[in-house]
Every structure is written in C-alpha cells, then in structure tokens.
Design an enzyme around this catalytic site. Structure first.
Site, PDB file in Angstrom:
ATOM      1  N   LYS A 266       0.858  -1.139   0.004  1.00  0.00           N
ATOM      2  CA  LYS A 266      -0.071   0.042  -0.307  1.00  0.00           C
ATOM      3  C   LYS A 266       0.845   1.139  -0.059  1.00  0.00           C
ATOM      4  CE  LYS A 266      -3.759   1.980   2.641  1.00  0.00           C
ATOM      5  NZ  LYS A 266      -4.617   1.869   3.778  1.00  0.00           N
TER       6      LYS A 266
ATOM      7  N   SER B 159      -9.702   1.572   2.703  1.00  0.00           N
ATOM      8  CA  SER B 159      -8.899   2.481   1.984  1.00  0.00           C
ATOM      9  C   SER B 159      -7.882   1.612   1.064  1.00  0.00           C
ATOM     10  CB  SER B 159      -8.242   3.426   2.642  1.00  0.00           C
ATOM     11  OG  SER B 159      -7.218   3.000   3.741  1.00  0.00           O
TER      12      SER B 159
ATOM     13  N   SER C  90      -9.919  -0.672   7.170  1.00  0.00           N
ATOM     14  CA  SER C  90      -9.719  -0.333   5.795  1.00  0.00           C
ATOM     15  C   SER C  90      -8.700  -1.432   4.995  1.00  0.00           C
ATOM     16  CB  SER C  90      -8.513   0.971   5.655  1.00  0.00           C
ATOM     17  OG  SER C  90      -9.260   2.062   5.492  1.00  0.00           O
TER      18      SER C  90
END
Ligand SMILES: [Mg+2]
Ligand SMILES: [Zn+2]
Lengths: 95, 492, 489
Positions: free
Chosen positions: B78, B161, B185
């Site tokens: 990420k 996210s 997330s």
C-alpha cells in the site's frame, strides 16, 4: 457556534486550507450534517468514565540519552521543494 | 506447468523451497499480470526493475542456503508505507514526488524475510475512504463484476482504503499485499474483493514509517487469498519496534501453527446489537450461515452484548478526524512534497494544502479542527474518548463469555464507482461492523464466506481478544473450511 | 525592602507592578527529547536533525528518559510536587520552524506541579515566589530572516531539543524581585546541572508577564513580553512596560491583554499584534505517546542524588562558618564560588571569615576587573589558603599579603615562594626592631615630647615611621609594643 459559513472560514484558516468562496456554503452544509450525526454521542452516559489514553495496556517506552541519529543533512533536505546553503527556505516571514 | 499467479503464499513458498520454481519466474509472472491488469488502476507506482533485482537476490540467497520466511514471494505494498527511494504518495497530490530516504519497519521486515516488492498499491487519499475513490491517482476498480441486479455492467469499487492492495490480490496480480486498517481499511476491501484481510491488535505491528492517519487506530496488516497466507504474512510483519512507543514488546507466536486447532472448545460470541435496522437479508443470511458453520464444527455459540455498537461509528468520526487534523499538519510544502506558491507564507500554506488535499481529506481535517477548537473539545473529543473507553469495556465484558466474536464484515457487497460519493455519512456506514473492534484496538479478520445474489463476494468478520490473533486465526480457518469459497473474479 | 519602596509614583498616585515569569530552560542532555539527534549548540545548519525532528511522514517520537529525570530533579530542586502521571499533548499551530505542525508539550497534566523558590534580594532579605508548574516540551527550529531579501531560512538543529517551561505565580512586585528570581532560578538550574542558564545562546529564555494595579487592588490586565534574552533586559522590559501601562491607565485608557516584544536596542516593548492571529492551539493528547508514569522509587532515587542547593548551602555557611547572611548569599550564588570558598577554608579549617573576606573582596575585585569568573582565575583555592596561612601565623602582615596576592594573581605562583624570594617575611626579631624604634624616636624628639604630654594620637605617626623604615615588614603588634616601651620608658 453553529457550523455555518463563517465557522468554515475560521476553521479552514486554522487548518491552513484555502477554500474557494463558492465552496464555503456547501462545505458548511456537509460538515454541519456530519457534526449533527456525531452529536448522538451526547446520548451516552459517560459520568465518571475516564477518557481513553491507550487502547491496549502497555507502559511508555523510552530511549537512552545517546546520540544515535542525525548528521545526514542530505537526507533531511533530499525532498525539499526549496533549499539553499543547507537551509530550507520559505517566503519571508515578517516578525 | 502450474500457473504461477494462481499460487498463494504458502504454495509458492513450498515450491520455491523445493527448488521447483525460482523467485525470478514467480516475480516475472506477477509483473506480467500487473501489466495485464492496468485497467484496475491498482498501482500508483509499479516497480518492476526493483522487483526483478530483489527476486534475483532472493534466488541467490536461497542458493546460498539463507532463505527467510517469505523468501522470493512477490507482494504489493500500500502506498502508505514509506519505501526507500520509491515514490510514496499516500494517494495524495500533496506528497507529489516524495521519495523517502527511509524504509518503514513493516516493509523492511518483509524484505528481510525475503519478500519482493512489485509496486506501490493505490489507496484512498491518506487512507480516508471506504471505496478507493478518493485517491489523487484515480479510483481502483474491483476485479469482481455483478452478474445481475442494478450493479450489473458497472465498474465496482474495491472497498477502501486499501483498495489497490485488495484488488491486486483478488485479481491474482500478487499472492499477497500489505495494507493498513484504521476503521476497516483492510477488512472491508477484503470483503468486497473476496479475499482475507487481517487487522492485528493495535501495537502488534510497528507504525514507524507508515504515513499516519489516526495514530491511535492505525495498524498494518496483510491481505491474502487464504487464512494460512495471512498467518504467514502476519508472522513476518509483527513484532516489537523500539522506534514506535505504541508497539508492544511481546513475542510473536507461530501464527501458522495456530490454524490447526479447529472449533472444538471454541466459544463464539454473537453480539445481539449488530442486528441493525435495515440490515440486508443477504448479510443476515450470511451471518446465520457463519453461526451454523461454527456450531457444526463443534463450537459453542454465545449471545453477547455490545450495547454501544451503534455509537462506535460516530465516535470514530470524531477521534479519527481529530488525530488526522494534527497528523496532516506536517504537509505544509516546506520540507517535502507539493508546494504551491502564494503571496506570502500563509498564502503558500493555504494554496499548498487547498490544492494538495482532496475533498474528503479536507472534509476530515476540517471536522477534526472543528471538534478540537476552543470550546468544543470537551463536548466532542473528550466525550468520544470516554465513549471509546466504554466500548472497550463492553468488549472486555463480552470476552468473559466467549473467545472470538462473529459479525458480518460489511453491510453490503461492493457497489458501483460513483455511488455514495455525495453522501459522506452513507459512505462512512460501510465501516459500521469493522469500526467497533478498531475502537477497542482488537484484532479482527475478514474471511470470504459467500456470494450475494449478484454473484459478489461477502465476508464474515471474526474479532479476537487483544494479542490473541492465534485464536482469531484458528476461528477464521474454521469459517474458511466450511465456506469453501472457490469463486473468483472474471479474468480481464 | 519595604513594600512601600517598591511602589511606582504616578501622576495620580502610587502603582504596584505585578510580575510573573515563564522561563524556557534547555535541558542538559546529549540527545533530543524524542529523537536520538544531538543537542550541541552552534552546529552546521540541519546537521543535528533526525527524520523525526524534520517531521518526515511516518516518523514517531520515543521519549529520552534523561530529559524526564532532569525535569524531575529540577522540580525537586524547586520543592515542587512531582506528578506521578503526566501527559504529553500536541499544541497545534503552523510555523515554518515547527516541522510537525505541532509542538509536543504538556498542557493539562505537567510532570511537575506547584513549588516555591526563595528569592534573595540585594539587602539580604528574602521573598518566596510560587512556582505554578514545570513541564517538558520540544523546542522549535530557528528561522533566519536576514539572509535573503525575500526568504526566510530554516534550520532545524534546535527542533526537538528538550525544554523545561517553568512558570511562576504572579508573585513578584518589582523589577528587582524579577531579576533576583531569574538569577536564583538560574543558580538552582546550574547547581542541579539541568540547564546551563546561558541566555546569550538562548538556552534560557524569559517571557515576562507584567501588569500594574493600585496597591491592594485586584490584578490588572497583563501583557506578556516574549523572549527577553538577558537579565538586564528583563529589568528594562519590566520598567518600561510598567511605565507604559501606568501612562495608559492614568490617561483613562485600558491596557489590552496582548503579547509584546522587547526591543533591546530601543529599550521599549512593542506590540506583536500584527503576527498574532486568533490563536486556537487545539491541544490533543499525543496519540503517539502514552502517559508518562513515574514510580516512587525513581523519584526517591533522584531526590537522593540532588546536590546541596543554594538555600541549604547558605544556611550551612551561616551556621557552620558563622558568616553573615549577606556574605553567605554571595558565596553560594554559584556552585563554583561556594566550592572555591570551602576549599580555601579547607581541611585545615582556616578562619572562615578571613577566607570569605579574601574571596569576596580581594579575589572577586581582581576577577571583576578582568571579567573573569572564579573558575578562570589564576589563583587556586589551595594557593589562597596558603596565603591566609602566612597571615595567620604572622609570617606576613595583612598589608603585605595584599601585595603578595597581586603578585600571585599576576604570576600564578605560591604565596610562600613570593614571600621567600622577595624577603617579605615580617620582622619579628625584637632586637632588630628595637634598633629601628630607637632610631625613629631619637630622630623625632618633638613628637616624642607630645606623646609623653598625653597626645596618644602621635603613636600612629610613630608606627608609620617604623613601618616605612622596615619596608612594611615589621610586625605591627610588636612595633606598637616596643614604641610604647621606648616612649614611656
Ligand atoms: Mg507559555
Ligand atoms: Zn513553552
């Protein structure tokens, strides 16, 4: 203080975010809506409840008093938008 | 010849260990898949050269007999993890061009364990979002597509996210990815993408080098296609870090070994307050199926009470924005990232942050600024921290009667890109089932458990006791076995 | 000092000034408060900066316990309450030399609570000034505004260095008291070794709160004068600010509560209103740090390790050495002077009053002339002790001793060697002196007649003559004795 246009202007200034004048009104509505929704927390009885300071039980860790870091100015300045003679530079601050 | 992109972490590990495949082959296959799936927009930065160099080095280490736990396994990272020399953006314009001179603790541990970086995965800006639509680099597409119903034919969100991380694993572009979870997330996108996602106990993984969103909630965790793979990844990510004051100094157990336990003797809590009004029947059914699976496997179901469940989300939306408003103050155009000139210093700040932050980030920074401003602190922030104490106490109470808690992961399956965009609260409600565990710092996992009527994946959510990821993983494995989730998204 | 004497005369009557101070004292440690970067003064810009101090994304603070220990020691030195639990908060504001966009400080729960400081005034009297609190916080970096016409330059070397903010109660009533407070606080910090007190280098900075009122009236509106960087400036700032406020009030105006800046060159304070936006610091407990918990054992250990502090030392000097309050106070003003004095007294237990006198007037007089402090003087305590021994055993007279001391001060040599070399030994040989006395008396028949007629004062003249004849070396007591015998005999 209701969350109105003036308030948005004030908090946007505090947060150093430029909000175009035309966005103030809609933003005020959005934020007021969210704040109105979170205000339901007021219903919860928290009499005598300690505010949370740490979500899991642990004690504060510490470092020793040794110089173990620094002395790499190139790394510190590597991503600077503007630097000169080893300093970061910004538009002049008036004292 | 096996399709290398079909391999999970454990399978690839075993084939690499046997010498049947090389990391450079495995990595090359995934780089190819990455290039083939650019339609997903799952990466902000692809790092193929670095990946191949890391794979070569991995093969050399293995040849020299020095293989680590993830030796040669390619993963996606990420873009919230700072990676040395590789663009790190947090999905934001404000980190334009930022190449850290340091490596986050968690990613560094993975590289030390032999893992290979494929690239930096797309994400909601500063991890603020539940649909991966707030990224400056554009939305991520979910590889899944609805067979029928109103979503049919539309591009769907992957959740957020950690949307890029989840989409990438679901689309077989990476066997595993790392993400971060503040209010859901990792777990919610895992549910939307039909994969496994783990949020460890707060303090289990170091936060050092992860761009901060809400410091008291942020945790790194893995996204994988099996519980076993998640256990392997977590084992490599977890551990004490003296550079993070909130990282816990506890030994990391052998998570993979904990999977074998089965359901015997397991007490599974079912919180009655999770039956929210208007919960879709499909979600209720899935939850019921999960309870049945546990019962069939020999676990004991226990009704528990988490009375403050409905307050967890509003509580989160005070605490997280408050912390974020402070954490994001450092993005001022002085030392790194974007600088937009102005008439004077303050104008420069305001231009930089006005143009550098997207709409959702601005919204949350302003909410956070508001709730902390003079005269409001007690009513909002202090009250929220007290409610948070009570939420955590409720969990403590519930865990007296059970070992894990079972809930749905999300109130819906993936929805089309563009939906809920102008209704922040509707968007926030995506995290209604994941946020309570976040507020209490507890470990939780989402396991793909079935499909809805439109053929979209749905996840079940298992919450464990603090630092008892082992029991949580063991319970998750029970679900995984019973669910036998073999559905997969269509190829490109 | 009488209360009355401190009042300021205005056109419409007397005014009383009320002063409180916030002192920022840089903690003496190797490394910064939350990072492992160095704290040394004067390094090349941005070299003593870690990624944490530059607030790079994802960086986290880890506390340096040495800073906490120093703060607790300081709190104990101020007889203050040590809080077993304190909390670090973020104070949020934007400034280019504040990289995080917040300062980590302690807001509602400081590490040290209320205490007291005894202020010593010039006339030897003392006054108690209350300490409100002491908390730990990060220093900011430095902005340089004079290197470029359109830009400010940012150096983060100081960013993250540990500061103690020490807040007094508004207990001071004059510039004298305020400067005495500052000096005493500095002495205590130096005794403790927790801050070097160097105001020029900025390791100690004063914010001064000043208000005026009619005697006995409630507190007036105060102004905060920021960053006053010397003791002298503190005095000037208070005097100027008090006059400014009195003038406003006497003209029927009202004092605005505001932050002001002291302009050292002009000796005036001026408003900082231009810079002062509505401040709203939005304090929040720092979620990257846990509350700071101190156990009783640590506090006890630190308490046991405290050195003798100025007040205790002063009391002991008065008690043990019989010194006056005034002398004792000056001797204990800094640790080095007190140690020097005690070394002069030494194991030999030399006369403490004589030792104090030599240190305070002879040594200090010469040091002051050369702007040196006690550690920089050429004469060691042992050497001064040696000189005092020569006086005590009457090897030399007190008068000669001063000349010897001049010589010691110039050359750094021992007293005995100088006395030996220059033949300065006192003449105590009765036979030899009797000869001199006889000569002097014989040559001054008229004076001798006066003495015999009852004019005792002439004796002084005779002594002077004998001393002159012996180059000052004659033992004065013996000279007196022999003269009397000769004149009366
Ligand atoms: Mg202050
Ligand atoms: Zn301060």
């Amino acid at each position: 203080m209701a969350l109105d246009k003036q308030t948005v202007r004030r908090i946007a200034r505090l947060a150093r975010i430029k909000v175009p004048v035309g966005r103030l009104e809609p933003l005020a509505r959005e934020l007021a809506n969210i704040i109105g929704w979170v205000e339901q927390l007021g219903e919860v009885d928290t009499e005598g409840v300690q505010p949370m300071t740490s979500v899991v039980h642990m004690t504060l860790k510490a470092r020793g008093d040794q110089v173990t870091d620094g002395f790499y100015r190139d790394k510190v300045l590597a991503n600077a938008p503007e630097a000169d003679h080893g300093f970061f530079t910004v538009p002049k601050v008036l004292e | 010849m096996v399709d290398l992109t079909e391999l999970g972490v454990a399978e690839a590990r075993d084939l690499l260990a046997n010498g049947e495949i090389l990391s450079r082959e495995l990595t090359a296959a995934h780089l190819e898949a990455m290039a083939a799936r650019r339609d997903l927009n799952a990466f902000i930065t692809e790092t193929p050269e670095r990946a191949l160099a890391m794979a070569e080095a991995s093969d050399e280490r293995r040849a020299a007999g020095e293989a680590g736990a993830l030796e040669g396994i390619p993963i996606a990272v990420k873009d919230l993890f700072c990676t040395e020399g590789a663009l790190t953006t947090a999905g934001s314009h404000i980190l334009q061009g930022f190449a850290p001179t340091y490596e986050s603790t968690v990613s560094a541990k993975l590289w030390r364990a032999g893992a290979v970086m494929l690239g930096k995965a797309n994400m909601d800006e500063f991890a603020m979002g539940s649909a991966n639509v707030t990224s400056y680099y554009g939305p991520v597409k979910n590889p899944w597509r609805a067979r029928s119903g109103p979503s049919a034919g539309k591009d769907l969100v992957p959740g957020g996210s950690s949307g890029g991380s989840a989409a990438t694993v679901a689309a077989r572009v990476a066997p595993a990815a790392i993400g971060t979870d503040t209010g859901g997330s990792i777990r919610q996108p895992a549910s939307f993408c039909g994969i496994v996602g783990v949020k460890p106990t707060y303090g289990r993984c170091s936060r050092w080098g992860i761009v901060a969103f809400a410091s008291s909630l942020d945790q790194a965790g893995p996204l994988t296609r099996s519980v076993r793979d998640a256990a392997i990844m977590l084992g490599a990510m977890a551990g004490h870090d003296p550079r993070d004051s909130t990282s816990v100094d506890m030994a990391v157990p052998d998570y993979e070994a904990s999977l074998a336990g089965g359901a015997q003797g397991l007490r599974v809590g079912v919180p009655k307050e999770y039956r929210l009004d208007g919960m879709p029947a499909e979600i209720e059914d899935l939850w019921q199926r999960g309870r049945q699976w546990f019962e069939d496997a020999g676990a004991e179901l226990v009704e528990v009470s988490l009375p403050l469940t409905k307050y967890a989300l509003p509580c989160y939306y005070i605490i997280a924005p408050a912390e974020a408003s402070s954490n994001l103050a450092r993005y001022d155009g002085v030392r790194y990232g974007l600088r937009v000139p102005g008439d004077d210093l303050i104008d420069m700040y305001e231009n930089t942050r006005g143009q550098g932050f997207g709409i959702e980030v601005q919204r949350r920074v302003l909410i956070g600024t508001y709730v902390l401003s003079a005269g409001y602190y007690d009513a909002y922030y202090l009250q929220a921290q007290k409610v948070r104490t009570r939420i955590a106490e409720d969990f403590d109470q519930a865990f007296k009667d059970c070992d894990v808690i079972l809930t749905p992961t999300a109130p819906s399956a993936a929805f089309p890109i563009g939906e809920k965009m102008d209704d922040p609260i509707a968007m926030y409600l995506n995290d209604i089932f994941t946020v309570p565990a976040s507020m209490a710092g507890l470990p939780a996992i989402s396991i793909p458990a079935g499909l809805d009527g439109a053929g979209l994946p749905l996840g079940l959510h298992v919450i464990g006791r603090a630092f008892d990821e082992e029991t949580m993983l063991r319970a998750a494995r029970v679900i995984e076995e019973a669910a036998d989730f073999t559905a997969r998204p269509p190829a490109a | 000092m009488s209360e009355q004497a401190q009042l300021i005369k205005g056109d419409t009557g007397d005014w009383e000034v009320v002063v409180g101070m916030e002192i920022h004292a840089q903690v003496i440690t190797q490394a910064k408060l939350f990072s492992g970067a160095a704290t040394e003064f004067g390094a090349e810009p941005n070299t003593q900066v870690s990624l944490i101090d530059a607030a790079m994304p994802g960086m986290l603070p880890v506390i340096n316990m040495a800073c906490v220990r120093q703060a607790v020691r300081t709190g104990l030195g101020l007889k203050a309450k040590i809080n077993r639990r304190s909390v670090f908060d973020r104070k949020n504001y934007f400034y280019p030399d504040l990289p995080q966009g917040y300062q980590i400080s302690q807001y509602k729960q400081p590490v040290v609570g209320e205490g007291t400081l005894t202020v010593d005034l010039k006339d030897g009297s003392t006054r108690q000034v209350g300490i409100e609190r002491l908390h730990l916080e990060q220093d900011a970096g430095k902005s340089l505004h004079d290197r470029h016409p359109a830009k400010s330059y940012i150096d983060l070397n100081r960013s993250g260095v540990a500061l103690m903010e020490i807040v007094s109660k508004p207990d001071m009533r004059s510039a004298d008291e305020a400067t005495a407070y500052l000096e005493k606080l500095r002495a205590i910090l130096r005794y403790l070794g927790t801050c070097d007190g160097n105001m020029e280098e900025g390791s100690m900075r004063a914010d001064v709160n000043v208000s005026v009122r009619r005697p006995g009236a409630p507190l007036g509106t105060r102004c905060e004068i920021k960053n006053v960087n010397s003791v002298r400036f503190v005095r000037l700032a208070i005097e100027h600010e008090a006059r400014r406020q009195i003038e406003i009030l006497e003209e029927g105006g009202a004092v605005d509560q505001e932050t002001r800046l002291f302009d050292g060159a002009k000796g005036v304070t001026r408003s900082m209103r231009s810079k002062e936006e509505a401040h709203d610091y939005r304090y929040i407990p720092d979620p990257d740090l846990l509350p700071l918990e101190l156990d009783e054992a640590l506090i006890a250990e630190l308490r046991a390790s405290l050195p003798e502090l100025p007040d205790e030392k002063k009391a002991r000097f008065m008690d043990e050495y019989g010194l006056s309050a005034y002398d004792a106070q000056i001797l204990v003003a800094d640790r080095e002077t007190a140690a020097y004095f005690e070394a002069v007294v030494g194991d030999a237990r030399r006369d403490p009053k004589l030792a104090a006198n030599w240190v305070l007037s002879e040594l200090f007089g010469r040091l002051n002339k050369e702007s040196k402090d006690v550690t920089e003087g050429p004469v060691t305590a042992e050497q001064l002790g040696g000189l005092i021994d020569l006086i005590a055993d009457e090897t030399i007279s007190g008068r000669i001793a001063k000349d010897v001391f001049d010589e010691m001060f110039a050359s750094g040599r021992d007293a005995a060697a100088i006395v030996e070399e220059k033949g300065l030994k006192q003449i105590t040989d009765t036979a030899a002196l009797e000869v001199v006395v006889a000569e002097v008396v014989a040559g001054a028949a008229a004076q001798a007649e006066k003495y015999r007629a009852g004019n005792q004062k002439v004796m002084g003249w005779f002594v002077g003559q004998v001393m002159r004849a012996t180059g000052g070396k004659a033992n004065p007591k013996l000279v007196n004795e022999l003269l009397r015998k000769k004149l009366e005999g």
